[in-house]
Design an enzyme around this catalytic site. Structure first.
Site, PDB file in Angstrom:
ATOM      1  N   GLY A  55       5.318   8.422   9.353  1.00 28.70           N
ATOM      2  CA  GLY A  55       5.430   9.269  10.534  1.00 28.70           C
ATOM      3  C   GLY A  55       5.168   8.516  11.838  1.00 28.70           C
ATOM      4  O   GLY A  55       4.612   7.406  11.841  1.00 28.70           O
ATOM      5  N   LYS A  91       0.854  -1.195   0.000  1.00 25.49           N
ATOM      6  CA  LYS A  91       0.000   0.000   0.000  1.00 25.49           C
ATOM      7  C   LYS A  91       0.892   1.248   0.000  1.00 25.49           C
ATOM      8  O   LYS A  91       1.445   1.644   1.022  1.00 25.49           O
ATOM      9  CB  LYS A  91      -0.895   0.043   1.238  1.00 25.49           C
ATOM     10  CG  LYS A  91      -1.926   1.151   1.125  1.00 25.49           C
ATOM     11  CD  LYS A  91      -2.379   1.714   2.435  1.00 25.49           C
ATOM     12  CE  LYS A  91      -1.557   2.867   2.906  1.00 25.49           C
ATOM     13  NZ  LYS A  91      -1.580   4.062   2.045  1.00 25.49           N
ATOM     14  N   CYS A 121      13.781  11.648   5.466  1.00 24.32           N
ATOM     15  CA  CYS A 121      13.702  11.303   6.895  1.00 24.32           C
ATOM     16  C   CYS A 121      15.015  11.592   7.610  1.00 24.32           C
ATOM     17  O   CYS A 121      15.032  11.929   8.781  1.00 24.32           O
ATOM     18  CB  CYS A 121      13.319   9.842   7.050  1.00 24.32           C
ATOM     19  SG  CYS A 121      14.337   8.756   6.050  1.00 24.32           S
ATOM     20  N   GLU A 134      10.342  17.258  13.942  1.00 27.33           N
ATOM     21  CA  GLU A 134      10.673  17.092  12.531  1.00 27.33           C
ATOM     22  C   GLU A 134       9.913  18.141  11.712  1.00 27.33           C
ATOM     23  O   GLU A 134       8.699  18.281  11.870  1.00 27.33           O
ATOM     24  CB  GLU A 134      10.245  15.680  12.100  1.00 27.33           C
ATOM     25  CG  GLU A 134      10.697  15.313  10.717  1.00 27.33           C
ATOM     26  CD  GLU A 134      10.253  13.898  10.319  1.00 27.33           C
ATOM     27  OE1 GLU A 134       9.082  13.554  10.554  1.00 27.33           O
ATOM     28  OE2 GLU A 134      11.074  13.157   9.764  1.00 27.33           O
ATOM     29  N   GLU A 181       9.975   2.253  10.199  1.00 25.49           N
ATOM     30  CA  GLU A 181      10.992   3.261   9.840  1.00 25.49           C
ATOM     31  C   GLU A 181      10.292   4.603   9.956  1.00 25.49           C
ATOM     32  O   GLU A 181       9.454   4.951   9.118  1.00 25.49           O
ATOM     33  CB  GLU A 181      11.464   3.047   8.393  1.00 25.49           C
ATOM     34  CG  GLU A 181      12.220   1.755   8.166  1.00 25.49           C
ATOM     35  CD  GLU A 181      13.610   1.768   8.775  1.00 25.49           C
ATOM     36  OE1 GLU A 181      14.117   2.847   9.141  1.00 25.49           O
ATOM     37  OE2 GLU A 181      14.196   0.681   8.903  1.00 25.49           O
ATOM     38  N   GLY A 217       2.812   5.270  12.890  1.00 22.85           N
ATOM     39  CA  GLY A 217       3.628   4.158  13.393  1.00 22.85           C
ATOM     40  C   GLY A 217       3.102   3.641  14.719  1.00 22.85           C
ATOM     41  O   GLY A 217       3.033   2.420  14.953  1.00 22.85           O
TER      42      GLY A 217
HETATM   43  P1  NAD Z   1       2.412   8.970   7.108  1.00 25.20           P
HETATM   44  O1  NAD Z   1       2.685   8.342   8.415  1.00 25.20           O
HETATM   45  O2  NAD Z   1       1.380  10.029   7.038  1.00 25.20           O
HETATM   46  O3  NAD Z   1       1.996   7.893   6.028  1.00 25.20           O
HETATM   47  C1  NAD Z   1       2.824   6.796   5.677  1.00 25.20           C
HETATM   48  C2  NAD Z   1       1.958   5.702   5.111  1.00 25.20           C
HETATM   49  O4  NAD Z   1       1.120   5.184   6.147  1.00 25.20           O
HETATM   50  C3  NAD Z   1       1.019   6.137   4.006  1.00 25.20           C
HETATM   51  O5  NAD Z   1       0.926   5.084   3.069  1.00 25.20           O
HETATM   52  C4  NAD Z   1      -0.303   6.342   4.745  1.00 25.20           C
HETATM   53  O6  NAD Z   1      -1.419   6.220   3.897  1.00 25.20           O
HETATM   54  C5  NAD Z   1      -0.253   5.228   5.771  1.00 25.20           C
HETATM   55  N1  NAD Z   1      -1.006   5.468   6.999  1.00 25.20           N
HETATM   56  C6  NAD Z   1      -1.349   6.642   7.564  1.00 25.20           C
HETATM   57  N2  NAD Z   1      -1.998   6.424   8.732  1.00 25.20           N
HETATM   58  C7  NAD Z   1      -2.068   5.084   8.907  1.00 25.20           C
HETATM   59  C8  NAD Z   1      -2.612   4.230   9.926  1.00 25.20           C
HETATM   60  N3  NAD Z   1      -3.222   4.730  10.989  1.00 25.20           N
HETATM   61  N4  NAD Z   1      -2.495   2.901   9.779  1.00 25.20           N
HETATM   62  C9  NAD Z   1      -1.847   2.375   8.720  1.00 25.20           C
HETATM   63  N5  NAD Z   1      -1.339   3.134   7.713  1.00 25.20           N
HETATM   64  C10 NAD Z   1      -1.433   4.474   7.813  1.00 25.20           C
HETATM   65  O7  NAD Z   1       3.839   9.487   6.597  1.00 25.20           O
HETATM   66  P2  NAD Z   1       4.129  10.347   5.320  1.00 25.20           P
HETATM   67  O8  NAD Z   1       3.655  11.737   5.625  1.00 25.20           O
HETATM   68  O9  NAD Z   1       3.659   9.653   4.089  1.00 25.20           O
HETATM   69  O10 NAD Z   1       5.739  10.298   5.283  1.00 25.20           O
HETATM   70  C11 NAD Z   1       6.531  11.178   5.963  1.00 25.20           C
HETATM   71  C12 NAD Z   1       7.108  10.554   7.213  1.00 25.20           C
HETATM   72  O11 NAD Z   1       7.809   9.356   6.865  1.00 25.20           O
HETATM   73  C13 NAD Z   1       8.136  11.435   7.885  1.00 25.20           C
HETATM   74  O12 NAD Z   1       7.955  11.427   9.271  1.00 25.20           O
HETATM   75  C14 NAD Z   1       9.453  10.771   7.524  1.00 25.20           C
HETATM   76  O13 NAD Z   1      10.501  11.037   8.417  1.00 25.20           O
HETATM   77  C15 NAD Z   1       9.079   9.333   7.497  1.00 25.20           C
HETATM   78  N6  NAD Z   1      10.042   8.562   6.706  1.00 25.20           N
HETATM   79  C16 NAD Z   1      10.923   7.741   7.363  1.00 25.20           C
HETATM   80  C17 NAD Z   1      11.881   7.030   6.638  1.00 25.20           C
HETATM   81  C18 NAD Z   1      12.888   6.138   7.326  1.00 25.20           C
HETATM   82  O14 NAD Z   1      13.601   5.412   6.647  1.00 25.20           O
HETATM   83  N7  NAD Z   1      12.988   6.141   8.632  1.00 25.20           N
HETATM   84  C19 NAD Z   1      11.914   7.138   5.245  1.00 25.20           C
HETATM   85  C20 NAD Z   1      11.005   7.969   4.617  1.00 25.20           C
HETATM   86  C21 NAD Z   1      10.063   8.670   5.363  1.00 25.20           C
END
Ligand code: NAD
Length: 488
Positions: free
Chosen positions: A226, A173, A281, A382, A247, A230
């Site tokens: 995020g 997804k 990230c 962040e 992650e 997570g």
């Molecule tokens: P997000 O948490 O909003 O979404 C990430 C994914 O999770 C999306 O596919 C979203 O649809 C899904 N999602 C959202 N809420 C959910 C839930 N309750 N249950 C299951 N799935 C859910 O993050 P984003 O805004 O897409 O990405 C940015 C974040 O990702 C930043 O915090 C960044 O630091 C982090 N990031 C971390 C790494 C790493 O390697 N550590 C790499 C890239 C991005």
């Protein structure tokens, strides 16, 4: 206009309720695609297909079959690299140069895991002569893979390659803001002769991700995104104690000592923070500079910032594109204002660039906030945009304490010519990656992941494959004899 569908059980199909979502270009807000927007019901179909495939013939594949599969996927990525890079830039706003680099890294990831899978052999343990004792690695089962919008296909590759390589089945997804490259990738997988259900694509929002995290038929969830999502995934995973990999975000210090090579440190401070408009990230957004060079360092950055070429990622001269969404744009501007209100000094940026081309789209100037202190919100949270916050420090002990005083622990960098200090700092910083005199490099051979609130588990390297396996002790007694217990 691009239109996407779901891929479930080897079939392209629309969502059950026919849901769609307009995908918008971050550069000008035009609609570039209509993407299938799935619901929990579609996710359940995909999970069931993955379950059947895992419990069926897929379990009979050999490591040689799966290594060949990963190499074949790498070849198809190379074949369609231009198309994929174009889609990634269109959807995320990143420069075409960055997207091309991503595609090279993605193919390399598949090749790396192909080699690793092919070298898997299990171990024979020391045991009595009538016993064969082996340690075996087996696939975990059905893997739910959830990816973010900043590196859509790269993050997917870090999960898909080891998951399939280890013999699992997959439901992926992607973020519903950036599904286009994962959709095209799925077309590549559909060219291959995989049993139905081994690879499934379900594009949609948080509810689809939540279904993957909650389902008792999913054995492992690997999530990049995020901290908020997570946390909810971690809680949802308790239903069947599924394996989780997280992650998450980072607040990454980039620490410059007075004895550093300052030309290189200035250059990399910009790259650390403004690469992909800071939506990385591991972005080095928290700059910490030693007192004696602080003012001169800020001045050198201030000279460079107006020269960064902001523009459409498809134009060759562009160095920084827009941020990905209206929501991010608003959040970043809000963080900058909050920083100023807390007493930070705005040196450059903090607003939409001037000019007609920047009126539509999610544009921001590269921003420098100086004289930030460790207590300020902008030094702790962040920002995930093109913003450097700069702090001053007096000694090693002070900067170490301040750098470690964050809930996150993803990446850090240290700039110094003193190798002893470099070694002390790298050991004392509580971060999953510590670079010395460099910023950003990562590669498939080295592990990636965070300490503390930056996540659980690691991706890439051997451990990135092991995360997708169960370890089994197989014990075979070749000459069983009655023991004479219990009244014999
Ligand atoms: P997000 O948490 O909003 O979404 C990430 C994914 O999770 C999306 O596919 C979203 O649809 C899904 N999602 C959202 N809420 C959910 C839930 N309750 N249950 C299951 N799935 C859910 O993050 P984003 O805004 O897409 O990405 C940015 C974040 O990702 C930043 O915090 C960044 O630091 C982090 N990031 C971390 C790494 C790493 O390697 N550590 C790499 C890239 C991005």
């Amino acid at each position: 206009m691009i239109q996407t569908q779901l891929y479930i059980d080897g079939q392209w199909q629309p969502p059950i309720d026919q849901g769609t979502r307009a995908i918008v270009s971050p550069a000008d807000e035009s609609v570039i695609a209509q993407a299938a927007e799935a619901t929990r019901a579609d996710a359940r179909l995909a999970i069931a297909a993955a379950r059947r495939a895992f419990d069926g013939p897929w379990r009979q594949t050999t490591i040689r079959d799966r290594a060949r599969l990963l190499n074949k996927i790498a070849e198809l990525i190379d074949r369609d690299a231009d198309k994929l890079a174009h889609l990634e830039s269109l959807n995320t706003g990143k420069t075409l140069t960055e997207s091309r680099t991503d595609m090279g890294d993605i193919a390399a990831t598949f090749r790396y895991f192909a080699g690793l899978v092919a070298s898997e052999s299990g171990a024979v343990n020391e045991a009595p002569h009538h016993v064969i004792s082996r340690t075996l690695r087996e696939p975990v089962g059905v893997c739910g893979l959830i990816t973010p919008w900043n590196y859509p296909l790269l993050q997917a590759a870090w999960k898909i390659a080891p998951a399939l390589g280890a013999g699992n089945t997959v439901v992926i997804k992607p973020s519903n803001l950036t599904p286009l490259t994962t959709h095209h990738f799925t077309k590549l997988v559909a060219e291959l002769d995989l049993p139905p259900g081994v690879f499934n694509l379900v594009t949609g929002g948080a509810e689809v991700g939540a279904e993957l995290a909650e389902s008792l038929d999913v054995d492992l969830v690997s999530f990049t995104g995020g901290a908020f999502a997570g946390e909810s995934i971690m809680k949802a995973a308790t239903g069947n104690f599924k394996r989780i990999g997280l992650e998450l975000g980072g607040k990454n210090p980039n620490i410059v000592f007075a004895d550093a090579d300052l030309d290189a440190a200035v250059d990399y401070a910009l790259n650390a923070a403004f690469f992909h408009a800071g939506q990385v990230c591991s972005a080095g957004s928290r700059l910490m500079v030693e007192d004696s060079i602080y003012d001169a360092f800020i001045e050198r950055l201030a000279e460079r910032l107006p020269r960064i070429v902001i523009g459409n990622g498809f134009h060759g001269e562009t160095q920084m594109g827009p941020v990905q969404s209206a929501q991010q744009h608003e959040k970043i501007l809000g963080m900058v204002q909050a920083g100023i209100a807390e007493g930070a000094r705005l040196v450059h940026g903090g607003k939409r660039p001037a000019g007609d081309v920047f009126k539509q789209g999610y544009w921001l100037e590269p921003t420098l906030l100086a004289d930030v202190t460790a207590e300020m919100k902008i030094a702790k949270e962040e920002i995930f945009g093109p913003v450097i916050t700069a702090e001053r420090f007096r000694c090693e002990a002070e900067v170490l304490r301040a750098a470690n005083d964050t809930p996150y622990g993803l990446a850090a960098a240290v700039w110094t010519r003193d190798l002893d200090k470099a070694n002390r700092m790298s050991r004392a910083l509580r971060f999953g990656t510590v670079w010395v005199n460099d910023y950003h490099p990562y590669f498939p051979e080295a592990p990636w992941g965070g300490y503390k609130a930056s996540g659980i588990g690691r991706e890439l390297a051997r451990i990135g494959l092991d995360e997708y396996t169960e370890l089994k002790h197989s014990y075979i007694n070749l000459a069983p004899k009655a023991m004479g217990w219990f009244g014999a």
